[in-house]
Design a protein around this motif. Structure first.
Motif, PDB file in Angstrom:
ATOM      1  N   VAL A  28      17.665  80.442 -10.344  1.00 42.06           N
ATOM      2  CA  VAL A  28      17.194  80.364 -11.723  1.00 42.06           C
ATOM      3  C   VAL A  28      17.329  81.746 -12.351  1.00 42.06           C
ATOM      4  CG1 VAL A  28      15.201  79.858 -13.172  1.00 42.06           C
ATOM      5  CG2 VAL A  28      15.584  78.536 -11.091  1.00 42.06           C
ATOM      6  N   ASP A  29      18.105  81.837 -13.442  1.00 44.84           N
ATOM      7  CA  ASP A  29      18.305  83.111 -14.134  1.00 44.84           C
ATOM      8  C   ASP A  29      17.393  83.162 -15.359  1.00 44.84           C
ATOM      9  OD1 ASP A  29      19.146  85.480 -15.218  1.00 44.84           O
ATOM     10  OD2 ASP A  29      21.261  84.904 -15.389  1.00 44.84           O
ATOM     11  N   ILE A  30      16.168  83.589 -15.135  1.00 49.13           N
ATOM     12  CA  ILE A  30      15.178  83.616 -16.208  1.00 49.13           C
ATOM     13  C   ILE A  30      15.545  84.653 -17.266  1.00 49.13           C
ATOM     14  CG2 ILE A  30      12.772  84.156 -16.750  1.00 49.13           C
ATOM     15  CD1 ILE A  30      12.082  82.900 -14.012  1.00 49.13           C
ATOM     16  N   ALA A  31      15.955  85.827 -16.829  1.00 53.28           N
ATOM     17  CA  ALA A  31      16.225  86.923 -17.773  1.00 53.28           C
ATOM     18  C   ALA A  31      17.290  86.539 -18.796  1.00 53.28           C
ATOM     19  CB  ALA A  31      16.639  88.176 -17.012  1.00 53.28           C
ATOM     20  N   ALA A  32      18.386  85.950 -18.349  1.00 55.78           N
ATOM     21  CA  ALA A  32      19.472  85.584 -19.268  1.00 55.78           C
ATOM     22  C   ALA A  32      19.024  84.517 -20.257  1.00 55.78           C
ATOM     23  CB  ALA A  32      20.682  85.106 -18.482  1.00 55.78           C
ATOM     24  N   GLN A  33      18.343  83.494 -19.757  1.00 52.88           N
ATOM     25  CA  GLN A  33      17.897  82.432 -20.661  1.00 52.88           C
ATOM     26  C   GLN A  33      16.828  82.938 -21.629  1.00 52.88           C
ATOM     27  OE1 GLN A  33      17.450  78.459 -19.872  1.00 52.88           O
ATOM     28  NE2 GLN A  33      18.926  78.354 -18.213  1.00 52.88           N
ATOM     29  N   VAL A  90      13.524  77.086 -15.710  1.00 52.86           N
ATOM     30  CA  VAL A  90      13.476  77.762 -17.002  1.00 52.86           C
ATOM     31  C   VAL A  90      14.218  76.867 -17.988  1.00 52.86           C
ATOM     32  CG1 VAL A  90      15.539  79.177 -16.535  1.00 52.86           C
ATOM     33  CG2 VAL A  90      13.898  79.903 -18.267  1.00 52.86           C
ATOM     34  N   ARG A  91      13.585  76.649 -19.162  1.00 52.24           N
ATOM     35  CA  ARG A  91      14.246  75.811 -20.162  1.00 52.24           C
ATOM     36  C   ARG A  91      13.596  76.015 -21.525  1.00 52.24           C
ATOM     37  NH1 ARG A  91      11.856  72.330 -16.441  1.00 52.24           N
ATOM     38  NH2 ARG A  91       9.935  71.392 -17.146  1.00 52.24           N
TER      39      ARG A  91
END
Length: 185
Positions: free
Chosen positions: A48-53, A80-81
């Motif tokens: 899960v790429d939280i920073a990018a999203q 993350v969404r």
């Protein structure tokens, strides 16, 4: 002239001894299969790429969304969404698995309706309030579905987002999560 009939085999007539041998053979094969088939202890999703999203949502919306930073070891991001939910409210969501194996997430939206709050807290009753990280949070507890929630709703029109921390984690774990929430820059 009649053709002589071959006598029946004693094996085909069955006996307790033959039944036990057959059962042991089948159980032995099952035991071998159980031992050689690999089993998975946990199921994980893709990274899960939280920073990018978070950066993408922040740039698109201008919302002051938050993400947890500096959580202790053992906290794992799971989701993350940014999606439309109850009453059409766009909602920012970041979920984590805690070191104890529970789940906790932050949900944020602007000026939520009562229906949004009810849906996100799983219609839990409000149990009281608590002060965490300089904010007052309403506590919601849904015993029969094992869901705890902390909700902070700013005054309407303030430009701040309503922030809900929810999941099956304990309030101690939720407090750790709330204290780690930082605005995305």
């Amino acid at each position: 002239m009649s053709t002589p009939v071959a006598p029946k085999s004693r094996y085909s007539m069955g006996s307790v001894k033959n039944l036990v041998y057959s059962l042991l053979a089948v159980l032995g094969m099952v035991a071998v299969l159980v031992l050689i088939v690999p089993r998975v202890n946990t199921v994980g999703g893709p990274p899960v790429d939280i920073a990018a999203q978070a950066q993408d949502v922040r740039e698109r919306t201008g919302w002051p969304i938050v993400v947890p930073e500096g959580l202790p070891a053992g906290w794992t991001p799971t989701s993350v969404r940014y999606v439309r939910v109850t009453d059409g409210f766009m909602t920012w969501h970041v979920g984590y698995r805690t070191p104890s194996g529970s789940f906790v997430a932050v949900e944020q939206t602007k000026d939520p309706s009562r229906a949004w709050v009810a849906a996100q807290t799983n219609r839990a009753p409000k149990e009281g309030t608590v002060e965490i990280a300089g904010r007052t949070w309403d506590e919601y507890v849904r015993d029969n579905k094992v869901q705890n929630s902390l909700l902070s709703v700013p005054p309407t029109g303030s430009g701040e987002l309503a922030t809900l921390v929810t999941g099956n984690a304990s309030f101690d774990e939720m407090t750790t999560y709330v204290q780690a929430l930082r605005p995305v820059r």
